[in-house]
Design an enzyme around this catalytic site. Structure first.
Site, PDB file in Angstrom:
ATOM      1  N   ASP A 438       0.832  -1.208   0.000  1.00  0.00           N
ATOM      2  CA  ASP A 438       0.000   0.000   0.000  1.00  0.00           C
ATOM      3  C   ASP A 438       0.868   1.259   0.000  1.00  0.00           C
ATOM      4  O   ASP A 438       2.084   1.201   0.262  1.00  0.00           O
ATOM      5  CB  ASP A 438      -0.901  -0.046   1.252  1.00  0.00           C
ATOM      6  CG  ASP A 438      -2.230   0.647   1.046  1.00  0.00           C
ATOM      7  OD1 ASP A 438      -2.347   1.457   0.121  1.00  0.00           O
ATOM      8  OD2 ASP A 438      -3.152   0.384   1.850  1.00  0.00           O
ATOM      9  N   ASP A 495     -10.686   1.916  -3.813  1.00  0.00           N
ATOM     10  CA  ASP A 495     -11.236   1.607  -2.493  1.00  0.00           C
ATOM     11  C   ASP A 495     -12.758   1.559  -2.536  1.00  0.00           C
ATOM     12  O   ASP A 495     -13.389   1.237  -1.534  1.00  0.00           O
ATOM     13  CB  ASP A 495     -10.790   2.655  -1.467  1.00  0.00           C
ATOM     14  CG  ASP A 495      -9.481   2.272  -0.798  1.00  0.00           C
ATOM     15  OD1 ASP A 495      -8.984   1.161  -1.054  1.00  0.00           O
ATOM     16  OD2 ASP A 495      -8.952   3.090  -0.029  1.00  0.00           O
TER      17      ASP A 495
HETATM   18  C1  DGJ Z   1      -5.935   1.824   1.861  1.00  0.00           C
HETATM   19  C2  DGJ Z   1      -6.270   0.634   1.024  1.00  0.00           C
HETATM   20  O1  DGJ Z   1      -6.723   1.041  -0.215  1.00  0.00           O
HETATM   21  C3  DGJ Z   1      -7.282  -0.224   1.749  1.00  0.00           C
HETATM   22  O2  DGJ Z   1      -7.672  -1.295   0.949  1.00  0.00           O
HETATM   23  C4  DGJ Z   1      -6.652  -0.701   3.034  1.00  0.00           C
HETATM   24  O3  DGJ Z   1      -5.594  -1.566   2.752  1.00  0.00           O
HETATM   25  C5  DGJ Z   1      -6.195   0.481   3.846  1.00  0.00           C
HETATM   26  N1  DGJ Z   1      -5.364   1.376   3.097  1.00  0.00           N
HETATM   27  C6  DGJ Z   1      -5.447   0.037   5.071  1.00  0.00           C
HETATM   28  O4  DGJ Z   1      -4.953   1.081   5.787  1.00  0.00           O
END
Ligand code: DGJ
Length: 693
Positions: A438, A495
């Site tokens: 991430d 997301d």
């Molecule tokens: C942002 C990501 O896009 C989510 O899927 C998740 O992993 C969160 N970060 C976790 O902090």
């Protein structure tokens, strides 16, 4: 003497010519030329006239347009020597290397101590050009701008489609007219970013998904790009791509990332399919097949990790058909919320007193692979790492924080070594098959060495753990490009697990991305990012259009929802071998409420089409949907896969509502399929099988 070169295949030709010993220019880019074409004639024929009020010769849109030749637009290079004096080289030919459709050309300007190399190739299997430029200097210089090999686009291609977006709405397309002057994008975020996907499609106002011409570009770089699409005062047009302005360090060697480009005579789909195929066959390496069904626990538990709950969730996920369980954020340091612990990549003993092994053993005993979340480039001030190494951060100390976090300086070897050691301790001592990588904030500065450092660390980890797949996530789709995909096998597209938003995002992302790398998850009943409630069929089929996963707490599912999800997952598993290798072709629909696509198998012998009604239609009845990409002379058996979901308000009798059809490809592509009436926010799934002649 005019030097000429031709790169081409059965779809397209690119002809370069250089008069005198200067830099070459593209004198033709378009449909494949006959072998007999005389390139010398093309080079001369392409020379444009000069009239009053102009200099006596039109400076070429060369592979790197030069200020020294009175080029009237944006130049391909902007550089200064150590004393700040602007460098205006006039390059001349040094050497060439040619092997089939690979061509390297080297030019130099001795007076400036510079040499410029172009590497151009055409991958015939995918009909995609890969174009790179490299500048070498004898002395340290400052380069603010170095364009990848510059391509002209014709004046008849009057529009451009480019990309913006935001968190939860990636890959927004904007169709703009070309106009005198430059359309410039300079992505200052230091990452590819939701708002700046580095792509461009130049086309006609009439170019649709299925018809018309398109010149498409993608810059394969994760550190922020700059694009210039310029119409010169004389009407000629050029497209430049490179790293974001002034993001290269001072030095002697400067290289662009690859610029990928293609000409399509088959609408946007013609280009999209080439990018998709190129990602599958040339960019992504070592992707697990068959693609495993994901489960990701983020929206189920967030930071609240409890071993028993996670085991219960894993049980349920496995029953539904998941094959990989990804433990998301919250397993390390003292990470109970997003204010702390990034940088401390050791297992939190309060959540996992016996380490991760009990959870991993449980997951593997269910037949699932274990995956784990990291955000390696980041650090919280509330962390052991920051307390020990406050000097490891990128940018000034008083910078604005993003999600309460700072960025580590990935150009530093000691930073990369620390991260490699921390990650290796977990990856090397546990049965981990997957890393979700991430990156949740923009950078405080735009800095190419940061991206090079990230690439180097991922490459090192991949060498050390070749069985581990990596996913690129950046608050969803904030780092999606061919540069990161060269070292990862999946992207977290967004997301947003809202199926209706996903329909739009994945539809537009398919202009570049194949299904096999595009993560798509069935989210919670109440979508956490949009607040909407969307039915299970819509959610499940939307995820099944790409690399399928689940991300809700599966214990929330009713029996009916679970049954539906299991059935769609079973369908996906039964079809994934060909679906994950299929071409995604976007369908042109007359109803803007419908987002539709067809996925055609590599062999052409079968397909699946999806037509999502994303909102109530303005028209009372569904009109036929025209398919594409089929053999007009072949006969196909057509099934409405989710026929049983047709509601009672559908009172008429389109044949497909009751039985399968046997019709020709020509009928499907010209008249199209007449579907039964249905509720908004539902989807029709259609399967086609080519029958033997
Ligand atoms: C942002 C990501 O896009 C989510 O899927 C998740 O992993 C969160 N970060 C976790 O902090």
């Amino acid at each position: 003497m005019i030097r000429t070169w031709h790169l081409g295949d059965r779809h397209q030709s690119l002809v370069l010519a250089c008069r005198n010993a200067g830099l070459p220019e593209v004198v033709y880019w378009g449909p494949a030329l006959p072998e007999s074409e005389n390139l010398q004639v093309l080079a001369k024929a392409a020379v444009m006239d000069v009239t009053g009020g102009m200099v006596d010769e039109n400076a070429p849109i060369s592979l790197n347009p030069e200020a020294s030749r009175t080029f009237p637009g944006q130049t391909g290079l902007s550089a200064r020597d150590a004393a700040g004096k602007v460098l205006a080289p006039r390059f001349s030919f040094q050497s060439e290397e040619r092997a089939g459709n690979e061509l390297s050309l080297v030019y130099s300007d001795e007076s400036c101590g510079l040499s410029l190399r172009f590497d151009l190739s055409l991958t015939e299997a995918t009909s995609l050009f890969k174009l790179k430029a490299q500048l070498q200097s004898q002395e340290d210089i400052v380069v603010d701008w170095l364009a990848a090999p510059v391509l002209p686009v014709p004046a008849y291609a009057d529009e451009m489609i480019e990309f913006s977006g935001r968190w939860c709405s990636e890959f927004l397309t904007n169709r703009l007219p070309f106009a005198p002057g430059a359309r410039v994008r300079d992505n200052r975020t230091g990452r590819t970013d939701h708002a700046h996907f580095p792509g461009l499609i130049v086309c006609n106002p009439t170019t649709s998904n299925t018809a018309g011409e398109a010149f498409a570009f993608h810059y394969g770089w994760s550190g922020g790009h700059r694009m210039v699409a310029e119409e010169l005062a004389d009407g000629r047009r050029q497209v430049q791509f490179g790293h974001a302005f002034a993001s290269l360090p001072t030095g002697t060697l400067f290289a662009t990332a690859p610029l990928y480009a293609t000409y399509s005579a088959d609408g946007l789909n013609g280009a999209a399919v080439r990018f998709q195929r190129h990602v599958r066959s040339q960019i992504v390496k070592d992707a697990r097949t068959p693609r495993p069904v994901h489960y990701n626990c983020w929206e189920a538990v967030y930071f609240d990790h409890k071993l028993d709950e996670l085991k219960a969730i894993a049980d349920r996920a496995a029953e539904l058909g998941a094959e990989r369980f990804v433990l998301d954020d919250g397993w390390f340091g003292k990470r109970d919320d997003d204010t702390s612990s990034l940088g401390d990549w050791t297992i939190d003993p309060s959540k996992y007193p016996d380490g991760l092994t009990p959870l991993i053993d449980h997951i593997t005993s269910l037949g699932m692979e274990f995956g784990i979340w990291y955000e390696p480039e980041m650090v919280n001030e509330d962390s052991g790492l920051y307390r020990a190494h406050p000097d490891w951060i990128l940018g000034p100390e008083d910078q604005t924080r993003g999600r309460q976090q700072l960025v580590l300086d990935m150009a530093r070897e000691d930073v990369r070594k620390y991260l490699f050691d921390q990650m290796s301790a977990v990856l090397g001592n546990h049965a981990v098959g997957y890393v979700k990588w991430d990156h949740n904030r923009v950078l405080p500065v735009v800095d190419a060495p940061q991206t090079e450092g990230v690439y180097a660390l991922i490459d090192q980890l991949r060498r050390a753990f070749p069985h581990v797949e990596f996913e690129s996530c950046s608050s969803g789709g904030g780092r999606i490009d061919f540069g990161i995909l060269e070292r990862t096998q999946r992207v977290w597209l967004s997301d947003s697990n809202d199926a209706l938003e996903r329909q739009r995002i994945q539809h537009d992302a398919a202009l570049f991305l194949p299904a096999s790398v595009t993560g798509s998850h069935v989210g919670p009943r109440h979508c956490h990012t949009s607040g909407r409630v969307i039915g299970m069929s819509m959610r499940a089929w939307t995820a099944a259009q790409r690399h399928l996963g689940f991300e809700m707490d599966p214990r929330e599912l009713t029996d009916d929802e679970a049954r539906m999800l299991k059935a769609v997952t079973d369908w996906w598993k039964a079809n994934r071998d060909w679906l994950m290798q299929a071409d995604i072709l976007r369908l042109d629909t007359i109803d803007p409420a419908i987002i539709a696509e067809i996925q055609v198998a590599e062999t052409g012998d079968r397909f699946a089409a999806f037509a999502a009604l994303t909102r109530p239609s303005d028209q009372i009845l569904p009109h036929p949907i025209r398919l594409t990409g089929l053999d007009p002379d072949a006969v196909y058996k057509i099934t409405l896969t989710n026929r049983d979901e047709t509601p009672g308000l559908s009172r008429g009798a389109p044949l497909l509502k009751y039985q399968d059809l046997t019709v020709s490809g020509r009928y499907l592509m010209s008249h199209g399929l007449t579907l039964p009436w249905r509720f908004p926010e539902t989807i029709c799934v259609i399967e086609g099988q080519r029958l033997p002649n």
